[in-house]
Write a protein that holds these residues in place. Sequence first.
Motif, PDB file in Angstrom:
ATOM      1  N   TRP A   1      11.119   1.873 -23.477  1.00 15.06           N
ATOM      2  CA  TRP A   1       9.970   1.194 -22.157  1.00 15.06           C
ATOM      3  C   TRP A   1       8.830   0.696 -21.792  1.00 15.06           C
ATOM      4  CZ3 TRP A   1      14.347  -0.203 -20.077  1.00 15.06           C
ATOM      5  CH2 TRP A   1      15.425   0.910 -19.726  1.00 15.06           C
ATOM      6  N   ILE A   2       8.691   0.678 -22.547  1.00 12.36           N
ATOM      7  CA  ILE A   2       6.332   0.637 -22.468  1.00 12.36           C
ATOM      8  C   ILE A   2       6.707  -1.171 -22.742  1.00 12.36           C
ATOM      9  CG2 ILE A   2       3.557   0.206 -23.253  1.00 12.36           C
ATOM     10  CD1 ILE A   2       4.460   3.731 -22.454  1.00 12.36           C
ATOM     11  N   GLN A   3       7.181  -1.111 -24.036  1.00 14.49           N
ATOM     12  CA  GLN A   3       7.244  -2.047 -24.571  1.00 14.49           C
ATOM     13  C   GLN A   3       8.732  -3.505 -24.004  1.00 14.49           C
ATOM     14  OE1 GLN A   3       8.758  -1.930 -29.134  1.00 14.49           O
ATOM     15  NE2 GLN A   3       8.056  -4.228 -30.004  1.00 14.49           N
ATOM     16  N   GLU A   4       9.517  -2.538 -23.952  1.00 16.57           N
ATOM     17  CA  GLU A   4      10.189  -3.352 -23.066  1.00 16.57           C
ATOM     18  C   GLU A   4      10.210  -4.328 -21.489  1.00 16.57           C
ATOM     19  OE1 GLU A   4      13.957  -5.242 -22.748  1.00 16.57           O
ATOM     20  OE2 GLU A   4      13.642  -4.308 -24.821  1.00 16.57           O
ATOM     21  N   LEU A   5       9.295  -3.729 -20.912  1.00 13.82           N
ATOM     22  CA  LEU A   5       8.467  -3.418 -19.730  1.00 13.82           C
ATOM     23  C   LEU A   5       7.370  -4.162 -20.114  1.00 13.82           C
ATOM     24  CD1 LEU A   5      10.063  -0.710 -17.433  1.00 13.82           C
ATOM     25  CD2 LEU A   5      11.522  -2.858 -18.275  1.00 13.82           C
ATOM     26  N   LEU A   6       6.830  -4.369 -20.707  1.00 12.45           N
ATOM     27  CA  LEU A   6       5.502  -4.924 -20.912  1.00 12.45           C
ATOM     28  C   LEU A   6       4.588  -3.947 -20.258  1.00 12.45           C
ATOM     29  CD1 LEU A   6       5.929  -9.150 -20.604  1.00 12.45           C
ATOM     30  CD2 LEU A   6       6.090  -6.922 -23.100  1.00 12.45           C
ATOM     31  N   LEU A   7       4.619  -2.454 -20.079  1.00 14.52           N
ATOM     32  CA  LEU A   7       3.578  -1.872 -19.497  1.00 14.52           C
ATOM     33  C   LEU A   7       2.155  -2.443 -19.973  1.00 14.52           C
ATOM     34  CD1 LEU A   7       5.935   0.597 -18.571  1.00 14.52           C
ATOM     35  CD2 LEU A   7       5.580  -1.727 -17.186  1.00 14.52           C
ATOM     36  N   GLN A   8       0.607  -1.864 -19.542  1.00 18.58           N
ATOM     37  CA  GLN A   8      -0.322  -1.631 -19.713  1.00 18.58           C
ATOM     38  C   GLN A   8      -0.498  -0.427 -19.075  1.00 18.58           C
ATOM     39  OE1 GLN A   8      -1.663  -3.424 -21.575  1.00 18.58           O
ATOM     40  NE2 GLN A   8       0.776  -5.055 -21.633  1.00 18.58           N
ATOM     41  N   PRO A   9      -1.402   0.049 -20.093  1.00 18.76           N
ATOM     42  CA  PRO A   9      -2.334   1.246 -19.388  1.00 18.76           C
ATOM     43  C   PRO A   9      -2.897   1.253 -17.701  1.00 18.76           C
ATOM     44  CG  PRO A   9      -2.697   0.778 -21.895  1.00 18.76           C
ATOM     45  CD  PRO A   9      -2.470   0.179 -21.354  1.00 18.76           C
ATOM     46  N   HIS A  10      -2.695   1.878 -16.705  1.00 19.18           N
ATOM     47  CA  HIS A  10      -3.299   2.280 -15.822  1.00 19.18           C
ATOM     48  C   HIS A  10      -4.497   3.562 -15.934  1.00 19.18           C
ATOM     49  CE1 HIS A  10      -3.489   2.483 -11.863  1.00 19.18           C
ATOM     50  NE2 HIS A  10      -2.908   1.659 -11.548  1.00 19.18           N
TER      51      HIS A  10
ATOM     52  N   GLY B   1      14.489   8.424 -17.104  1.00 21.77           N
ATOM     53  CA  GLY B   1      14.066   9.623 -17.427  1.00 21.77           C
ATOM     54  C   GLY B   1      14.099  11.019 -17.198  1.00 21.77           C
ATOM     55  N   SER B   2      13.008  11.682 -17.146  1.00 25.75           N
ATOM     56  CA  SER B   2      13.100  13.346 -17.152  1.00 25.75           C
ATOM     57  C   SER B   2      12.585  13.558 -15.641  1.00 25.75           C
ATOM     58  CB  SER B   2      11.944  13.978 -18.141  1.00 25.75           C
ATOM     59  OG  SER B   2      12.379  14.454 -18.773  1.00 25.75           O
ATOM     60  N   THR B   3      12.942  15.366 -15.186  1.00 32.85           N
ATOM     61  CA  THR B   3      12.186  15.413 -13.804  1.00 32.85           C
ATOM     62  C   THR B   3      10.491  14.776 -13.975  1.00 32.85           C
ATOM     63  OG1 THR B   3      14.411  16.579 -13.173  1.00 32.85           O
ATOM     64  CG2 THR B   3      12.072  16.509 -11.770  1.00 32.85           C
ATOM     65  N   LEU B   4      10.938  14.579 -12.140  1.00 36.87           N
ATOM     66  CA  LEU B   4       8.683  14.083 -12.336  1.00 36.87           C
ATOM     67  C   LEU B   4       8.539  14.517 -10.731  1.00 36.87           C
ATOM     68  CD1 LEU B   4       6.163  11.601 -12.237  1.00 36.87           C
ATOM     69  CD2 LEU B   4       7.586  10.837 -10.146  1.00 36.87           C
TER      70      LEU B   4
ATOM     71  N   MET C   1      26.063   6.320 -26.733  1.00 40.62           N
ATOM     72  CA  MET C   1      24.501   5.963 -26.112  1.00 40.62           C
ATOM     73  C   MET C   1      23.637   6.473 -26.594  1.00 40.62           C
ATOM     74  SD  MET C   1      23.407   6.016 -21.897  1.00 40.62           S
ATOM     75  CE  MET C   1      22.118   6.407 -21.328  1.00 40.62           C
ATOM     76  N   THR C   2      22.384   5.106 -26.826  1.00 43.50           N
ATOM     77  CA  THR C   2      21.359   5.741 -27.137  1.00 43.50           C
ATOM     78  C   THR C   2      20.257   6.562 -26.262  1.00 43.50           C
ATOM     79  OG1 THR C   2      22.027   3.837 -28.651  1.00 43.50           O
ATOM     80  CG2 THR C   2      19.609   4.589 -29.199  1.00 43.50           C
ATOM     81  N   LYS C   3      19.297   7.840 -26.812  1.00 41.77           N
ATOM     82  CA  LYS C   3      18.611   7.603 -25.606  1.00 41.77           C
ATOM     83  C   LYS C   3      17.105   7.225 -25.754  1.00 41.77           C
ATOM     84  CE  LYS C   3      15.434  11.750 -24.785  1.00 41.77           C
ATOM     85  NZ  LYS C   3      15.199  12.972 -24.995  1.00 41.77           N
ATOM     86  N   THR C   4      16.771   6.683 -25.071  1.00 39.23           N
ATOM     87  CA  THR C   4      15.712   5.603 -24.613  1.00 39.23           C
ATOM     88  C   THR C   4      14.452   6.271 -25.053  1.00 39.23           C
ATOM     89  OG1 THR C   4      15.678   5.545 -22.421  1.00 39.23           O
ATOM     90  CG2 THR C   4      16.290   3.807 -23.216  1.00 39.23           C
ATOM     91  N   THR C   5      13.111   6.190 -24.999  1.00 36.00           N
ATOM     92  CA  THR C   5      12.253   6.598 -25.270  1.00 36.00           C
ATOM     93  C   THR C   5      11.300   6.142 -24.221  1.00 36.00           C
ATOM     94  OG1 THR C   5      11.180   5.350 -27.113  1.00 36.00           O
ATOM     95  CG2 THR C   5      12.769   7.270 -27.467  1.00 36.00           C
ATOM     96  N   ALA C   6       9.861   6.553 -23.889  1.00 32.89           N
ATOM     97  CA  ALA C   6       8.386   5.687 -23.306  1.00 32.89           C
ATOM     98  C   ALA C   6       8.639   4.855 -23.732  1.00 32.89           C
ATOM     99  CB  ALA C   6       7.810   7.124 -23.203  1.00 32.89           C
ATOM    100  N   SER C   7       7.910   4.784 -25.236  1.00 34.95           N
ATOM    101  CA  SER C   7       8.087   3.770 -26.237  1.00 34.95           C
ATOM    102  C   SER C   7       8.716   2.495 -25.677  1.00 34.95           C
ATOM    103  CB  SER C   7       7.931   4.281 -27.845  1.00 34.95           C
ATOM    104  OG  SER C   7       6.441   5.072 -28.233  1.00 34.95           O
TER     105      SER C   7
END
Length: 177
Positions: free
Chosen positions: A9-18, A74-77, A1-7
Motif C-alpha cells: 500500500w505504501i508503494q501503490e498509494l505513493l505514501l510518505q512518512p508523516h 487491514g487490522s483493527t486500529l 485472494m493475495t494478502k496485501t501488505t503495508a509495503s
Amino acid sequence: MTKTTASFWIQELLLQPHAEGGYFRETGHSPELIVTEDRLERYLYSNILFLLTADNPSHFHRLKSDEVWYFHEGSTLTIHLLHPDGRYEAVRMGRHPENGELFQFTVPKGVIFGSSIEGQSGDFALVSCMVSPGFDYRDFELLPYDVLLKYYPDCGNVLEKLAYKKLPRDCFRNEQV
C-alpha cells in the motif's frame, strides 16, 4: 485472494512518512477557502490517505479542526483520545462492527489523540482522514511524553506507547495542554 501488505500500500498509494508516525499522502482539498476564528484562511476541508503499522503508530498530537477517520483495509486500529477534561477514551476501528469496531469516527478539534495497531510486526491499517477546516501544519502540534504525563498522570501506559520522548526535529513543542 493475495494478502496485501503495508509495503504494497505504501508503494501503490505513493505514501510518505508523516512526522506524527505512519505514512500519508494528501489526496485533495476543497476549492473553497474559509476564514477561521483566528482570521486565517483554510480550505473548507482536506483529505489524506493514512497508513499505520504495529511498529509505526500515530503519536499524540492535537489539531484545531475536527478530523473524520474512515477505515478501509487491514487490522483493527485504536484511536486513543485524551480529552481536555482529563478523560481517556479508546475507539476501535475495523471491519467487525459486531465487536464494537467502527467504520467511521470523528476526532473533535482540540482533543489530543494518537492511534495504534494492536498486532504483530507487519500488521497495518489503511484509513483516510478528512479535516475540516482543512489541515494546515500551523494548526498541528505534537505533544511530548513529559508534558502529557503532567496533565494525564493516569495514562502512563498509553503515553509510553504513543508519546514521543523526544520530538522529531523541526516539530513544535507545546509546554501547555
